[in-house]
Structure formats: C-alpha cells, structure tokens
Motif scaffolding. Sequence first.
Motif, PDB file in Angstrom:
ATOM      1  N   PRO A  95      41.908 -46.540 -44.901  1.00 30.93           N
ATOM      2  CA  PRO A  95      40.488 -47.217 -45.243  1.00 30.93           C
ATOM      3  C   PRO A  95      40.563 -48.626 -45.926  1.00 30.93           C
ATOM      4  CG  PRO A  95      40.313 -44.921 -45.659  1.00 30.93           C
ATOM      5  CD  PRO A  95      41.900 -45.021 -45.347  1.00 30.93           C
ATOM      6  N   SER A  96      41.805 -48.636 -46.637  1.00 31.55           N
ATOM      7  CA  SER A  96      41.767 -49.912 -47.207  1.00 31.55           C
ATOM      8  C   SER A  96      42.872 -50.867 -46.828  1.00 31.55           C
ATOM      9  CB  SER A  96      41.842 -49.803 -49.036  1.00 31.55           C
ATOM     10  OG  SER A  96      41.011 -49.204 -49.435  1.00 31.55           O
ATOM     11  N   TRP A  97      43.640 -50.465 -45.844  1.00 25.05           N
ATOM     12  CA  TRP A  97      44.968 -51.039 -45.525  1.00 25.05           C
ATOM     13  C   TRP A  97      45.002 -51.408 -44.055  1.00 25.05           C
ATOM     14  CZ3 TRP A  97      48.274 -52.991 -48.660  1.00 25.05           C
ATOM     15  CH2 TRP A  97      48.523 -52.703 -49.965  1.00 25.05           C
ATOM     16  N   GLU A 136      41.515 -58.585 -49.981  1.00 24.79           N
ATOM     17  CA  GLU A 136      42.151 -58.795 -51.293  1.00 24.79           C
ATOM     18  C   GLU A 136      43.578 -59.186 -51.560  1.00 24.79           C
ATOM     19  OE1 GLU A 136      43.089 -55.682 -54.851  1.00 24.79           O
ATOM     20  OE2 GLU A 136      41.053 -55.594 -54.212  1.00 24.79           O
ATOM     21  N   LYS A 157      45.406 -55.805 -47.832  1.00 27.17           N
ATOM     22  CA  LYS A 157      44.666 -54.892 -48.329  1.00 27.17           C
ATOM     23  C   LYS A 157      43.426 -55.258 -48.644  1.00 27.17           C
ATOM     24  CE  LYS A 157      44.163 -52.060 -52.867  1.00 27.17           C
ATOM     25  NZ  LYS A 157      44.894 -51.782 -54.210  1.00 27.17           N
ATOM     26  N   LEU A 158      42.287 -54.488 -48.154  1.00 27.99           N
ATOM     27  CA  LEU A 158      40.804 -54.776 -48.149  1.00 27.99           C
ATOM     28  C   LEU A 158      40.235 -54.846 -49.528  1.00 27.99           C
ATOM     29  CD1 LEU A 158      39.814 -53.069 -44.560  1.00 27.99           C
ATOM     30  CD2 LEU A 158      40.729 -55.318 -45.239  1.00 27.99           C
ATOM     31  N   ARG A 159      39.268 -55.717 -49.617  1.00 31.67           N
ATOM     32  CA  ARG A 159      38.582 -55.677 -50.903  1.00 31.67           C
ATOM     33  C   ARG A 159      37.724 -54.532 -51.063  1.00 31.67           C
ATOM     34  NH1 ARG A 159      35.295 -61.008 -52.097  1.00 31.67           N
ATOM     35  NH2 ARG A 159      37.387 -61.750 -51.814  1.00 31.67           N
ATOM     36  N   VAL A 160      37.226 -53.839 -49.882  1.00 32.70           N
ATOM     37  CA  VAL A 160      36.434 -52.494 -50.077  1.00 32.70           C
ATOM     38  C   VAL A 160      36.698 -51.698 -48.705  1.00 32.70           C
ATOM     39  CG1 VAL A 160      34.521 -53.551 -51.225  1.00 32.70           C
ATOM     40  CG2 VAL A 160      34.505 -53.816 -48.672  1.00 32.70           C
ATOM     41  N   PRO A 161      37.112 -50.528 -48.856  1.00 30.43           N
ATOM     42  CA  PRO A 161      37.305 -49.660 -48.032  1.00 30.43           C
ATOM     43  C   PRO A 161      36.457 -49.642 -46.887  1.00 30.43           C
ATOM     44  CG  PRO A 161      37.108 -48.602 -50.195  1.00 30.43           C
ATOM     45  CD  PRO A 161      36.763 -49.680 -50.151  1.00 30.43           C
ATOM     46  N   THR A 263      52.192 -49.562 -50.070  1.00 31.62           N
ATOM     47  CA  THR A 263      50.809 -49.027 -50.283  1.00 31.62           C
ATOM     48  C   THR A 263      50.724 -48.222 -51.454  1.00 31.62           C
ATOM     49  OG1 THR A 263      51.298 -47.124 -48.637  1.00 31.62           O
ATOM     50  CG2 THR A 263      50.214 -49.193 -47.766  1.00 31.62           C
TER      51      THR A 263
END
Length: 266
Positions: A95-97, A136, A157-161, A263
């Motif tokens: 979800p965040s990667w 992010e 890596k995303l700032r929000v999932p 991760t």
Amino acid sequence: MTHQKGVNLTDIRVKDAQEFVQVRPSQQGSLEDMWQVRSSCESGRIVALKCSECGLRPGALRVVGGTDAAPGRWPWQVSVRQGSRHRCGGSVLAPSWIVTAAHCVHSYRRLHASGWLVGTGVARGSIEQEAGVPVEKVIYHPLYNGSSLDYDIALMKLRVPLNFSAQLTETLKEALVPLISTRRCNSSCMYEGELTARMLCAGYPQGKIDACQGDSGGPLVCQDDLTWRLVGVVSWGQGCAEPNHPGVYTNVAQLLPWIYRTTEIY
C-alpha cells in the motif's frame, strides 16, 4: 546516432556467393580506398552497422504490438509522473510502496521526492487530469550503474497508503512475451554479453512485440497457478520491437533481499 557491434560469422546465415568488405583504418584517401572486397572472412567476425535518427520514434511510444487491456486486469500497474507528465511505469509492491526502474528517477535525483506523483487506475488518456498520490521518499539501488543499467531498480515510498478499489483504465496496453534464456540473449546475434545476472530477456527473435519508451519501470509478470508474480521491471533494449533485440528487464528475484531490507528500514 550510430550503433555497431561484432557478430560471429557462425551465428548468421551466409549465402554461398557471399562477399565481404574488409575495412582498414586510413587517415587519407577516399572511403573506397579504406576497404577491399574479399570472398571469405578470415577473422570469423563481421561488423553489423546501423544508423538512425536520435530521439523517439514517431508512433512507437509505449507497448509495441500489444492489445488494449481489459479494465482492472492489471491493478498493480501505476504511472510514475513528474507533476502531470508521465515519465515511467511502476508496480504496486505494498500500500505504501511502488517499485520502478532506477533510470527513471536517478537522472532527477536532485529533485525533491514531493516532485513525483504516482497515478493509479488510469494508464493514459485522461491521466493528466488525475491528482495522483504524492511520494515521500525515492530510493534507487546503491549499486545502480547508469552506463550498463545494472541494478536498474528503485523504490518509492508514498506519503499516504493507496486505497485499493475498482480500477479504471483508459488505454493500458498488454503484450504476451516469452522469456528468453540469458545465454541466448547474450549471444553475438543479440546483446553480445551485455546482460548481467540482474537482467533477463523477454520477447521474440523476430521482434514486432515489445515494450518501448514510456514503459520503463513497468511490470513483467508471470502466472504461477492462480497468482501473478512480478518477475521483471522494464529496463532497456536496443530500439523497440527490433529483430534479435528483445526487451531487457531487471531481474526482480535477484534483488529481493534489497527490496525487503529497504522496505523494513523505511
């Protein structure tokens, strides 16, 4: 732009009456003075020459010879963008990667991570109007080599999932390409030893179906029973869909330890 490489004479089909031109370096005289016609090739090696215009091929952007994908068929496919401009493809790792190709982001390493956006659900068409998910952190493999494209992998890596839901696709393309052994792909007829252990080949010897510019970072997946596995990341190749030049992909299996470690740290 010129491209040249040596090819073993035994690897090509030669006619009985085939003639060869032996080229010798010369500082003076005309081009005709630099070569001599021969009935045989004593060295056993010939040079294949190719000239082409620099830049992108008109009409050859992204998947060549593919078909429109059904909506929702490849829900892990994303678009890696700078603002509203599509730069590369990518795959949802978690979800965040997001996993993509290092060469997509390394040239812009001075760009702050917030300058990147990840678009989901739309592959082309109206993607420019989509908001996208802010990034992010951008982490490319520390051993990435911009010349050979070895270790061509990066994580975002995303700032929000991501919020997983039904996927909307416009004109995402898909293409079925068989894997080619590294030994064959490294032969003198193909890439002549340019592939490393972190690379794999997929495509057809006759060409016509391949990834192209804009597809970099996108997924090469293989079905394992009912599960799809991320096997490769679109990395490089000579031209697009050219004979004896299949697509080259980052070998994800070889880089799993780095993916897991990265991760976990971040």
